[in-house]
Design a protein around this motif. Structure first.
Motif, PDB file in Angstrom:
ATOM      1  N   PHE A 168     132.878  27.770  73.424  1.00 34.66           N
ATOM      2  CA  PHE A 168     131.931  28.695  72.805  1.00 34.66           C
ATOM      3  C   PHE A 168     132.676  29.979  72.444  1.00 34.66           C
ATOM      4  O   PHE A 168     133.154  30.707  73.312  1.00 34.66           O
ATOM      5  CB  PHE A 168     130.765  28.996  73.753  1.00 34.66           C
ATOM      6  N   ASN A 169     132.763  30.224  71.156  1.00 33.32           N
ATOM      7  CA  ASN A 169     133.463  31.369  70.584  1.00 33.32           C
ATOM      8  C   ASN A 169     132.401  32.417  70.252  1.00 33.32           C
ATOM      9  O   ASN A 169     131.647  32.260  69.286  1.00 33.32           O
ATOM     10  CB  ASN A 169     134.225  30.911  69.341  1.00 33.32           C
ATOM     11  N   LEU A 170     132.325  33.485  71.047  1.00 32.14           N
ATOM     12  CA  LEU A 170     131.161  34.385  71.046  1.00 32.14           C
ATOM     13  C   LEU A 170     131.492  35.702  70.364  1.00 32.14           C
ATOM     14  O   LEU A 170     132.409  36.420  70.786  1.00 32.14           O
ATOM     15  CB  LEU A 170     130.702  34.617  72.483  1.00 32.14           C
ATOM     16  N   HIS A 171     130.733  36.033  69.327  1.00 35.32           N
ATOM     17  CA  HIS A 171     131.017  37.180  68.463  1.00 35.32           C
ATOM     18  C   HIS A 171     129.747  37.962  68.131  1.00 35.32           C
ATOM     19  O   HIS A 171     128.630  37.547  68.430  1.00 35.32           O
ATOM     20  CB  HIS A 171     131.624  36.699  67.143  1.00 35.32           C
ATOM     21  N   ASP A 172     129.957  39.105  67.460  1.00 33.20           N
ATOM     22  CA  ASP A 172     128.887  39.841  66.774  1.00 33.20           C
ATOM     23  C   ASP A 172     129.189  39.819  65.281  1.00 33.20           C
ATOM     24  O   ASP A 172     130.357  39.793  64.873  1.00 33.20           O
ATOM     25  CB  ASP A 172     128.820  41.289  67.236  1.00 33.20           C
ATOM     26  N   GLN A 173     128.136  39.870  64.482  1.00 28.05           N
ATOM     27  CA  GLN A 173     128.287  39.944  63.034  1.00 28.05           C
ATOM     28  C   GLN A 173     127.497  41.130  62.502  1.00 28.05           C
ATOM     29  O   GLN A 173     126.722  41.768  63.228  1.00 28.05           O
ATOM     30  CB  GLN A 173     127.794  38.658  62.374  1.00 28.05           C
ATOM     31  N   SER A 174     127.689  41.431  61.244  1.00 28.99           N
ATOM     32  CA  SER A 174     127.014  42.549  60.604  1.00 28.99           C
ATOM     33  C   SER A 174     125.502  42.397  60.680  1.00 28.99           C
ATOM     34  O   SER A 174     124.963  41.306  60.492  1.00 28.99           O
ATOM     35  CB  SER A 174     127.443  42.651  59.136  1.00 28.99           C
ATOM     36  N   ARG A 175     124.829  43.498  60.935  1.00 33.05           N
ATOM     37  CA  ARG A 175     123.362  43.479  60.954  1.00 33.05           C
ATOM     38  C   ARG A 175     122.781  43.371  59.543  1.00 33.05           C
ATOM     39  O   ARG A 175     121.564  43.255  59.372  1.00 33.05           O
ATOM     40  CB  ARG A 175     122.818  44.721  61.655  1.00 33.05           C
ATOM     41  N   TYR A 176     123.647  43.412  58.524  1.00 27.22           N
ATOM     42  CA  TYR A 176     123.178  43.330  57.143  1.00 27.22           C
ATOM     43  C   TYR A 176     123.127  41.901  56.622  1.00 27.22           C
ATOM     44  O   TYR A 176     122.776  41.676  55.461  1.00 27.22           O
ATOM     45  CB  TYR A 176     124.048  44.207  56.241  1.00 27.22           C
ATOM     46  N   TYR A 177     123.455  40.932  57.453  1.00 24.67           N
ATOM     47  CA  TYR A 177     123.272  39.536  57.069  1.00 24.67           C
ATOM     48  C   TYR A 177     121.803  39.154  57.214  1.00 24.67           C
ATOM     49  O   TYR A 177     121.156  39.475  58.219  1.00 24.67           O
ATOM     50  CB  TYR A 177     124.114  38.602  57.943  1.00 24.67           C
ATOM     51  N   ASN A 178     121.301  38.445  56.213  1.00 28.51           N
ATOM     52  CA  ASN A 178     119.964  37.868  56.281  1.00 28.51           C
ATOM     53  C   ASN A 178     120.079  36.359  56.145  1.00 28.51           C
ATOM     54  O   ASN A 178     121.122  35.840  55.728  1.00 28.51           O
ATOM     55  CB  ASN A 178     119.065  38.429  55.177  1.00 28.51           C
ATOM     56  N   THR A 179     119.029  35.660  56.516  1.00 28.27           N
ATOM     57  CA  THR A 179     119.037  34.217  56.290  1.00 28.27           C
ATOM     58  C   THR A 179     118.711  33.976  54.824  1.00 28.27           C
ATOM     59  O   THR A 179     117.819  34.620  54.258  1.00 28.27           O
ATOM     60  CB  THR A 179     118.022  33.502  57.193  1.00 28.27           C
ATOM     61  N   GLN A 180     119.430  33.072  54.213  1.00 30.92           N
ATOM     62  CA  GLN A 180     119.390  32.887  52.768  1.00 30.92           C
ATOM     63  C   GLN A 180     117.966  32.707  52.255  1.00 30.92           C
ATOM     64  O   GLN A 180     117.185  31.908  52.777  1.00 30.92           O
ATOM     65  CB  GLN A 180     120.228  31.678  52.377  1.00 30.92           C
ATOM     66  N   GLY A 181     117.618  33.502  51.214  1.00 27.33           N
ATOM     67  CA  GLY A 181     116.304  33.425  50.597  1.00 27.33           C
ATOM     68  C   GLY A 181     115.208  34.096  51.387  1.00 27.33           C
ATOM     69  O   GLY A 181     114.033  33.954  51.057  1.00 27.33           O
ATOM     70  N   SER A 182     115.575  34.855  52.413  1.00 25.50           N
ATOM     71  CA  SER A 182     114.577  35.449  53.300  1.00 25.50           C
ATOM     72  C   SER A 182     114.922  36.899  53.569  1.00 25.50           C
ATOM     73  O   SER A 182     116.089  37.306  53.514  1.00 25.50           O
ATOM     74  CB  SER A 182     114.533  34.669  54.623  1.00 25.50           C
ATOM     75  N   GLU A 183     113.908  37.699  53.886  1.00 30.16           N
ATOM     76  CA  GLU A 183     114.139  39.079  54.303  1.00 30.16           C
ATOM     77  C   GLU A 183     114.486  39.169  55.782  1.00 30.16           C
ATOM     78  O   GLU A 183     114.795  40.246  56.296  1.00 30.16           O
ATOM     79  CB  GLU A 183     112.899  39.927  54.033  1.00 30.16           C
ATOM     80  N   ASN A 184     114.468  38.037  56.491  1.00 25.61           N
ATOM     81  CA  ASN A 184     114.735  38.043  57.921  1.00 25.61           C
ATOM     82  C   ASN A 184     116.217  38.262  58.204  1.00 25.61           C
ATOM     83  O   ASN A 184     117.075  37.591  57.623  1.00 25.61           O
ATOM     84  CB  ASN A 184     114.314  36.713  58.558  1.00 25.61           C
ATOM     85  N   PRO A 185     116.539  39.184  59.115  1.00 23.23           N
ATOM     86  CA  PRO A 185     117.943  39.314  59.508  1.00 23.23           C
ATOM     87  C   PRO A 185     118.429  38.047  60.196  1.00 23.23           C
ATOM     88  O   PRO A 185     117.659  37.357  60.872  1.00 23.23           O
ATOM     89  CB  PRO A 185     117.944  40.503  60.473  1.00 23.23           C
ATOM     90  N   ALA A 186     119.704  37.729  60.004  1.00 27.89           N
ATOM     91  CA  ALA A 186     120.318  36.599  60.709  1.00 27.89           C
ATOM     92  C   ALA A 186     120.680  37.094  62.113  1.00 27.89           C
ATOM     93  O   ALA A 186     121.795  37.544  62.364  1.00 27.89           O
ATOM     94  CB  ALA A 186     121.542  36.104  59.962  1.00 27.89           C
ATOM     95  N   THR A 187     119.706  37.016  63.003  1.00 28.28           N
ATOM     96  CA  THR A 187     119.876  37.566  64.342  1.00 28.28           C
ATOM     97  C   THR A 187     120.899  36.761  65.145  1.00 28.28           C
ATOM     98  O   THR A 187     121.730  37.323  65.852  1.00 28.28           O
ATOM     99  CB  THR A 187     118.522  37.585  65.076  1.00 28.28           C
ATOM    100  N   ILE A 188     120.828  35.464  65.046  1.00 33.13           N
ATOM    101  CA  ILE A 188     121.825  34.570  65.629  1.00 33.13           C
ATOM    102  C   ILE A 188     122.308  33.639  64.516  1.00 33.13           C
ATOM    103  O   ILE A 188     121.495  33.059  63.805  1.00 33.13           O
ATOM    104  CB  ILE A 188     121.263  33.720  66.785  1.00 33.13           C
ATOM    105  N   SER A 189     123.627  33.536  64.386  1.00 28.61           N
ATOM    106  CA  SER A 189     124.189  32.597  63.418  1.00 28.61           C
ATOM    107  C   SER A 189     125.149  31.652  64.123  1.00 28.61           C
ATOM    108  O   SER A 189     125.834  32.042  65.073  1.00 28.61           O
ATOM    109  CB  SER A 189     124.922  33.336  62.291  1.00 28.61           C
ATOM    110  N   PHE A 190     125.181  30.420  63.642  1.00 27.13           N
ATOM    111  CA  PHE A 190     126.010  29.383  64.242  1.00 27.13           C
ATOM    112  C   PHE A 190     127.055  28.895  63.237  1.00 27.13           C
ATOM    113  O   PHE A 190     126.885  29.007  62.026  1.00 27.13           O
ATOM    114  CB  PHE A 190     125.157  28.179  64.653  1.00 27.13           C
ATOM    115  N   LEU A 191     128.094  28.312  63.793  1.00 23.18           N
ATOM    116  CA  LEU A 191     129.074  27.591  62.993  1.00 23.18           C
ATOM    117  C   LEU A 191     129.769  26.560  63.866  1.00 23.18           C
ATOM    118  O   LEU A 191     130.176  26.869  64.993  1.00 23.18           O
ATOM    119  CB  LEU A 191     130.126  28.541  62.406  1.00 23.18           C
ATOM    120  N   ALA A 192     129.863  25.340  63.350  1.00 20.69           N
ATOM    121  CA  ALA A 192     130.773  24.349  63.906  1.00 20.69           C
ATOM    122  C   ALA A 192     132.000  24.377  63.008  1.00 20.69           C
ATOM    123  O   ALA A 192     131.997  23.767  61.939  1.00 20.69           O
ATOM    124  CB  ALA A 192     130.125  22.964  63.921  1.00 20.69           C
TER     125      ALA A 192
END
Length: 465
Positions: free
Chosen positions: A160-184
């Protein structure tokens, strides 16, 4: 069961970490606490460039090794706090039967604060000035060497590679912030999916399903382009099923305490899933259904503003961000805002949005009186000044150790001149008017309604020129 555990979260939350800025010396007493607990095995596994210790904390006796590392970027501390909370849960006397069963199947290894030198000054890079997450091939930094050595010695099954990302990311097509994002992460340019990466994808699908109950619409997915220098990509390549978790933004949570709790929930659910092999029933195809991260979010969006330039009238939207600045002298976090974009921002969103349709832009005026010092500023009637369109005040004797203060005004030096134009990058301090009457003051990018409505104003600041 994880849902029930989260209901008791306050019993496990490590105290003293209510703010994101903490240092190596702050976590050492916590680590010493676990050194004295027979449940845990605590080993120093390396040192940073500036000679700060790197610790590995292990628990469990199972055959499946799970390796979790956090804060390889020094200013990304959310998951570090969650790791402390998870360790407290493992040491707590609740849910004993469930924990014993889980720890017979897995062995957990936590490496919190991989980049303590960066954490010391709350910066992304280490003392060498490099991004540790781009040092997986050359292994120039001792932090990178430690991470590689620990991974190889464990031959971990899951990472588990644990990070923080910019608070300016949103989920695509939505006004919702990407509070948690994943990547494999991909392990080659072709983005192939073998059993190792496939297991990481399945685990993410299951974590996403749970998170939708607590943060619906706030889960994103990172772009999986292969980065040959990155640790996540390489650890996947080396045979460890690797999950990247990024903590973004959430409304009203500047210190990421709610996001910390979501990390606790997410990581703990994954650990139990690995122990029981529940993830194996998940469909890899559902991984791609998680919306990708986008970058169309601002702290404040002002839409429909009327703006006059060279005798012509235009309609502008403004995207305003509040840049965090830590003042060492004042030991506080302040904000200096800037215009991130302007124009047609109809496809963008804001944590806060102000509809300025029908309002005119008017540059702020400078107070007629030059004040002798900052004490005199505190005595001003700011409401009266705002009603007159005043946003700036000149001060003769500006202390060298002050940059910010909590009043809705901008303090300037003797030679300061007001800009009558709106430009990307400038500090947004101006008024919204109708027929020449101010209705809103925008001071350092924060909206102050002049009719007495509540404001989320944070701070003004000092311009010395």
């Amino acid at each position: 069961m994880v849902r029930e555990i989260v209901g008791h979260y306050q019993d496990y939350k490590e105290p003293g970490f209510e703010e994101r800025r903490f240092k190596h010396n702050d976590i050492k007493p916590v680590i010493q606490k676990w050194q004295k607990n027979n449940l845990f095995e605590v080993n120093q596994v390396g040192k940073s460039i500036e000679n700060r210790e790197l610790y590995l904390i292990s628990i469990g006796s199972g055959e499946t090794d799970v390796f979790l590392w956090s804060q390889m970027h020094g200013d990304e501390s959310t998951a570090t706090m969650a790791v402390f909370d998870i360790l407290n849960f493992l040491a707590h006397d609740s849910f004993q039967k469930e924990k014993e069963a889980m720890l017979k199947k897995v062995k957990l290894h936590f490496l919190p604060m991989l980049n303590p030198d960066g954490a010391e000054v709350f910066q992304r890079r280490n003392s060498l000035g490099i991004d540790v997450n781009r040092d997986a091939l050359r292994l120039q930094s001792p932090e990178a060497k430690t991470l590689k050595r620990v991974r190889d010695s464990l031959e971990a099954d899951f990472g588990f590679n644990l990070h923080d990302q910019s608070r300016y990311y949103n989920t695509q097509g939505s006004e919702n912030p990407a509070t948690i994002s994943f990547l494999a992460p991909a392990y080659n340019y072709e983005k192939s999916i073998n059993d190792v990466r496939g297991n990481a994808m399945k685990l993410i699908v299951q974590m996403n399903q749970l998170l939708q109950e607590y943060a619906p619409g706030n889960v994103g997915r990172y772009n999986d382009d292969f980065e040959p220098r990155a640790f996540g990509d390489n650890i996947q390549k080396w045979g460890t099923s690797t999950v990247l978790i990024e903590s973004g933004g959430f409304p009203g949570d500047p210190e990421k305490q709610e996001i910390r709790k979501l990390n606790f929930l997410t990581i703990l659910s994954a650990i139990f899933s690995i122990a029981e092999e529940e993830y194996e029933s998940m469909a890899i195809a559902d991984y791609s259904k998680i919306p990708e991260n986008d970058s169309k979010l601002y702290d404040l969006k002002i839409k429909g503003l009327q703006y006059a330039l060279f005798g012509e009238q235009y309609i502008l939207d403004l995207g305003i961000n509040h840049s965090e600045v830590y003042s060492q002298n004042e030991k506080q976090l302040f904000y200096r805002s800037y215009i991130a974009d302007q124009g047609d921002l109809s496809t963008n969103f804001g944590y806060n949005t102000l509809d300025a349709s029908g309002f005119d832009f008017e540059a702020g005026k400078i107070h007629a009186e030059v004040l002798p010092n900052l004490d005199a500023v505190e005595k001003l009637n700011f409401s009266d000044l705002h009603s007159k369109g005043v946003a700036y005040v000149r001060v003769q004797n500006l202390p060298k150790d002050r940059r910010y203060f909590n009043y809705p005004i901008v303090v300037v030096g003797q030679n300061f001149k007001v800009s009558e134009e709106i430009k990307v990058g400038m500090n947004p301090t101006f008024f919204l008017t109708k027929a020449g009457k101010p209705y809103y003051a925008v001071i350092n990018g924060f909206v102050v309604p002049l009719d007495g409505e509540a404001s989320n104003f944070k701070n003004g600041f000092i311009i010395r020129n």
